[in-house]
Design an enzyme around this catalytic site. Structure first.
Site, PDB file in Angstrom:
ATOM      1  N   TYR A 171      33.574  15.330 -24.551  1.00 27.71           N
ATOM      2  CA  TYR A 171      33.915  14.466 -25.699  1.00 27.71           C
ATOM      3  C   TYR A 171      33.589  12.994 -25.395  1.00 27.71           C
ATOM      4  O   TYR A 171      33.007  12.292 -26.233  1.00 27.71           O
ATOM      5  CB  TYR A 171      35.408  14.658 -25.991  1.00 27.71           C
ATOM      6  CG  TYR A 171      35.970  13.869 -27.142  1.00 27.71           C
ATOM      7  CD1 TYR A 171      35.779  14.286 -28.456  1.00 27.71           C
ATOM      8  CD2 TYR A 171      36.727  12.721 -26.911  1.00 27.71           C
ATOM      9  CE1 TYR A 171      36.324  13.565 -29.513  1.00 27.71           C
ATOM     10  CE2 TYR A 171      37.275  11.999 -27.960  1.00 27.71           C
ATOM     11  CZ  TYR A 171      37.073  12.429 -29.261  1.00 27.71           C
ATOM     12  OH  TYR A 171      37.615  11.711 -30.301  1.00 27.71           O
ATOM     13  N   LYS A 175      30.977  10.669 -27.381  1.00 29.71           N
ATOM     14  CA  LYS A 175      31.427   9.442 -28.049  1.00 29.71           C
ATOM     15  C   LYS A 175      30.737   8.209 -27.467  1.00 29.71           C
ATOM     16  O   LYS A 175      30.477   7.232 -28.193  1.00 29.71           O
ATOM     17  CB  LYS A 175      32.947   9.312 -27.949  1.00 29.71           C
ATOM     18  CG  LYS A 175      33.712  10.335 -28.800  1.00 29.71           C
ATOM     19  CD  LYS A 175      33.333  10.292 -30.267  1.00 29.71           C
ATOM     20  CE  LYS A 175      34.394  10.863 -31.192  1.00 29.71           C
ATOM     21  NZ  LYS A 175      33.904  10.946 -32.587  1.00 29.71           N
TER      22      LYS A 175
END
Ligand code: NAD
Length: 287
Positions: A171, A175
């Site tokens: 993640y 991001k």
């Protein structure tokens, strides 16, 4: 006048959480909204067919606003094309894209498997790339008189991507990739006067409700985040591009990557040696 009067906004992943709050606010501000969501669980499993997007469309219509649902996935080129096509067939054009869809598959780095990595990167990073490219092609094709030159993209990054976070290598990488993508798109699309900024939100949603920091917290809601998305999507943001606006409850701040002034070595003394780097470390990294 409402901030998005006459605009068409696509908001991905807007069946739940932060995206849903964006969709309701944007519709109240006069936008015709494409509420995109595949449905499914927090980790991206399940979904398909009927989705929470339909419920949000109903809510918007009941409040007197305009919206249509889209059930396509942001993670494929066909899905991204279909999401933009839905906006054009329902409302005739596009003005705003909020890349918000997301899933979580947390595991510590050594336990992270390839499927967890691929699925998270596909929805967040590839999805942001694919939807943005389909959107920008449509916005440019529309030309100045139909809103193309005022198009706005709002991406969604995260504190995890900007700072790193335990258990989120997939993640955080996705991001952080969205940060680099936002910066590059903001530079390349300046000539079309399309702004590209990112939000880094913190809010209590199904994605975060089990985190210790969210226990007993009622002041970090999706409704605290959406005015920042609205600002970035509106004409108020015409001269601002390439920024990361962060919101956590009542706190509004920004993330920036800094380059330190560094330290120069006299060229006549040859190139830096590793020993010299160790010796001058503090001066090299000092902001
Ligand atoms: P959420 O789970 O409530 O909402 C995410 C939505 O995206 C869900 O409705 C889901 O069905 C949808 N979605 C998932 N995969 C999709 C796909 N392939 N295509 C279309 N839709 C898809 O989570 P949230 O907290 O509202 O998160 C919204 C965004 O904000 C995400 O990008 C998330 O990473 C980011 N974010 C949230 C927080 C937070 O504190 N909640 C912090 C940092 C970043």
């Amino acid at each position: 006048m409402a901030l998005l009067e006459g605009k068409v906004a696509i908001i991905t992943g807007s069946g739940n959480g932060i995206g849903r709050a964006h969709a309701l606010l944007f519709a109240r501000e006069g936008a015709s909204v494409v509420v995109n969501d595949v449905g499914g669980a927090r980790d991206g499993s399940g979904g398909g067919g009927e989705s929470p997007a339909d419920a949000v469309v109903k809510e918007i219509e009941q409040a007197g606003g305009k919206a249509v649902a889209s059930h396509d996935s942001v993670a494929t080129a066909e899905g991204a094309a279909a999401i933009v096509a839905r906006a054009v067939s329902a409302f005739g054009k596009v003005d705003v894209l909020v890349n918000n869809a997301g899933i979580l598959r947390d595991k510590t780095f050594l336990k992270m498997d390839e499927a967890m990595w691929d699925s998270v990167v596909a929805v967040h990073l590839k999805g942001t790339f694919l939807c943005s490219q389909a959107f920008v092609k449509q916005a440019i094709a529309q030309g100045e008189d139909r809103g193309g030159a005022r198009a706005r993209i709002v991406n969604t990054t995260s504190v995890s991507g900007m700072m790193g976070n335990f258990g989120q290598s997939n993640y955080a990488a996705a991001k952080a990739g969205i940060y680099g993508l936002t910066r590059t798109m903001s530079i390349e699309l300046q000539k079309h006067r399309i702004t590209v900024n990112a939000l880094a939100p913190i809010a209590k949603t199904r994605m975060t409700e089990d985190l210790p920091m969210m226990q007993g917290v009622e002041t970090m809601t999706p409704e605290h985040i959406s005015p920042a998305a609205l600002f970035l999507a509106s004409d108020l943001c015409a001269d601002r591009t390439g920024h990361v606006l962060a919101v956590a409850g009542a706190r509004m701040y920004a993330f920036k990557v800094i380059e330190t002034p560094g330290k120069f070595k006299d060229e006549a003394q040859g190139v830096w040696t590793p020993q010299e780097i160790a010796e001058h470390w503090d001066a090299i990294v000092k902001p």
